[in-house]
Design an enzyme around this catalytic site. Structure first.
Site, PDB file in Angstrom:
ATOM      1  CB  THR A   1       5.548   3.581  -3.354  1.00  0.00           C
ATOM      2  OG1 THR A   1       4.150   3.407  -3.262  1.00  0.00           O
ATOM      3  CG2 THR A   1       6.014   4.497  -2.237  1.00  0.00           C
TER       4      THR A   1
ATOM      5  NE  ARG B   1      -3.867   1.546   2.449  1.00  0.00           N
ATOM      6  CZ  ARG B   1      -2.618   1.620   1.996  1.00  0.00           C
ATOM      7  NH1 ARG B   1      -2.272   2.594   1.182  1.00  0.00           N
ATOM      8  NH2 ARG B   1      -1.726   0.720   2.341  1.00  0.00           N
TER       9      ARG B   1
ATOM     10  N   GLY C   1      -1.839   4.894   3.867  1.00  0.00           N
ATOM     11  CA  GLY C   1      -0.811   3.874   4.095  1.00  0.00           C
ATOM     12  C   GLY C   1       0.269   4.356   5.059  1.00  0.00           C
TER      13      GLY C   1
ATOM     14  CB  THR D   1       8.358   0.948  -1.080  1.00  0.00           C
ATOM     15  OG1 THR D   1       7.386   0.455  -2.018  1.00  0.00           O
ATOM     16  CG2 THR D   1       9.676   0.229  -1.313  1.00  0.00           C
TER      17      THR D   1
HETATM   18  N1  ASP Z   1       3.490   1.586   1.118  1.00  0.00           N
HETATM   19  C1  ASP Z   1       2.550   2.114   0.165  1.00  0.00           C
HETATM   20  C2  ASP Z   1       1.165   2.061   0.763  1.00  0.00           C
HETATM   21  O1  ASP Z   1       0.824   1.095   1.411  1.00  0.00           O
HETATM   22  C3  ASP Z   1       2.528   1.355  -1.119  1.00  0.00           C
HETATM   23  C4  ASP Z   1       3.841   1.070  -1.776  1.00  0.00           C
HETATM   24  O2  ASP Z   1       4.891   1.168  -1.151  1.00  0.00           O
HETATM   25  O3  ASP Z   1       3.854   0.750  -2.966  1.00  0.00           O
HETATM   26  O4  ASP Z   1       0.405   2.973   0.523  1.00  0.00           O
END
Ligand code: ASP
Length: 318
Positions: free
Chosen positions: A185, A213, A215, A236
């Site tokens: 991310t 879903r 995030g 992240t």
């Molecule tokens: N925080 C992001 C999510 O849960 C994923 C990530 O940071 O890689 O969608």
């Protein structure tokens, strides 16, 4: 006023064991390119907001990262992306969730902020808005990425979701990521010469995610937040605990109402509060005086910074 730009390309199980020299070079170069694009804007007297969008869209165009072109696959084998942008000078914010075929979701988030009259748009409605505003679209083929697809093929028969940089939640279904697998991310935070700050985050989410879903990344106050009175934050990691802990807004509140420094507030939330609910990951943070912090409780985080005092850094490991 001094100006500062910080970026991240994902946090998680990032250790020398899963990297090799070539991969380290690729990530260094990609992070430097994003820093160059964002920093050039600050240097020319541009705004923190524009620097954040430039740095993030550069990483969205690079398949090394789990955002834009390099986004992971859902349970149905699609790419559904989330992004958010916030302007600390006036608390304006824009975000998109579960969008498809948008070349640069962070650009669409900015458009939502400036021209929709709303803060958060999702799915096909966000797509309709994108078309009406002439936002650049891209085909499914543009988003196809063999290593992301292979990651998905390995777990599509299960109900596991997987952080693209974390494989140990698969309880024996999956070995550690191989060197050559691509992670991350992306996010950026900046403080400009006018003392304004901004934050943005963009992601493909988690591999094999189901049921629409969403995030933490596109949720204002969870994965993304900016307020000149406190800080600008981009997170992240495993999104669900970040959502439950309202990570970025909590850090802002600790600064604004309890008088904690940027570093104290980040440490409190990432290394204490989040750990207690099993949350793994990290963040980048800056305040309006140009103080900054990288904070993570995972093995590593792809990250970089540059400021007008001549400091520069690109790093991966803890
Ligand atoms: N925080 C992001 C999510 O849960 C994923 C990530 O940071 O890689 O969608």
């Amino acid at each position: 006023m001094p100006f500062t730009l910080l970026i991240h390309g994902g946090a998680g199980n990032i250790t020398p064991a899963i990297m090799d020299k070539e991969l380290e070079d690729d990530y260094s170069q990609a992070l430097k390119e994003a820093l160059d694009k964002g920093y050039a804007i600050l240097q020319k007297g541009g705004t923190a907001l524009d620097a954040v969008v430039a740095a993030i869209s550069t990483m969205e165009d690079d398949p090394l990262f789990n955002a834009g072109k390099g986004s992971v696959f859902t349970k149905k084998g699609l790419n559904e992306m989330d992004a958010a942008l916030m302007d600390g000078s006036n608390l304006a914010a824009g975000s998109v969730a579960g969008v498809r075929n948008i070349k640069n979701p962070i650009v669409l988030a900015r458009e939502v902020m400036l021209h929709s009259g709303h803060v958060m748009l999702s799915g096909s409605g966000a797509g309709e808005f994108a078309l009406s505003q002439g936002i650049e679209m891209a085909s499914d083929e543009y988003f196809f990425n063999q290593s992301r697809y292979d990651q998905w093929l390995e777990i599509r028969h299960t109900n596991f979701t997987q952080l693209d940089h974390k494989a140990d939640n698969l309880k024996g279904h999956h070995p550690l990521p191989n060197p050559g697998e691509k992670f991350g991310t992306v996010g950026a935070v900046a403080c400009d010469e006018y003392g304004n700050i901004a934050a943005g985050t963009s992601t493909g989410g988690m591999t094999n995610k189901r049921f629409g879903r969403i995030g933490d990344s596109p949720v204002i106050g969870a994965g993304t937040y900016a307020n000149n009175a406190s800080c600008a934050i981009s997170c992240t990691g495993h999104g669900e605990p970040f959502l439950r802990a309202c990570v970025s807004h909590d850090i802002s509140c600790l600064m604004e109402y309890r008088g904690l420094s940027l570093k104290e507030a980040c440490d409190k939330v990432i290394k204490d509060k989040l750990v207690k609910i099993g949350g793994e990951g990290g963040l980048i943070a800056v305040d309006a005086k140009g103080n900054y912090d990288f904070c993570f409780n995972s093995a590593g985080m792809y990250r970089g910074m540059r400021n007008s005092e001549g400091k520069e850094l690109v790093a991966f490991y803890g």
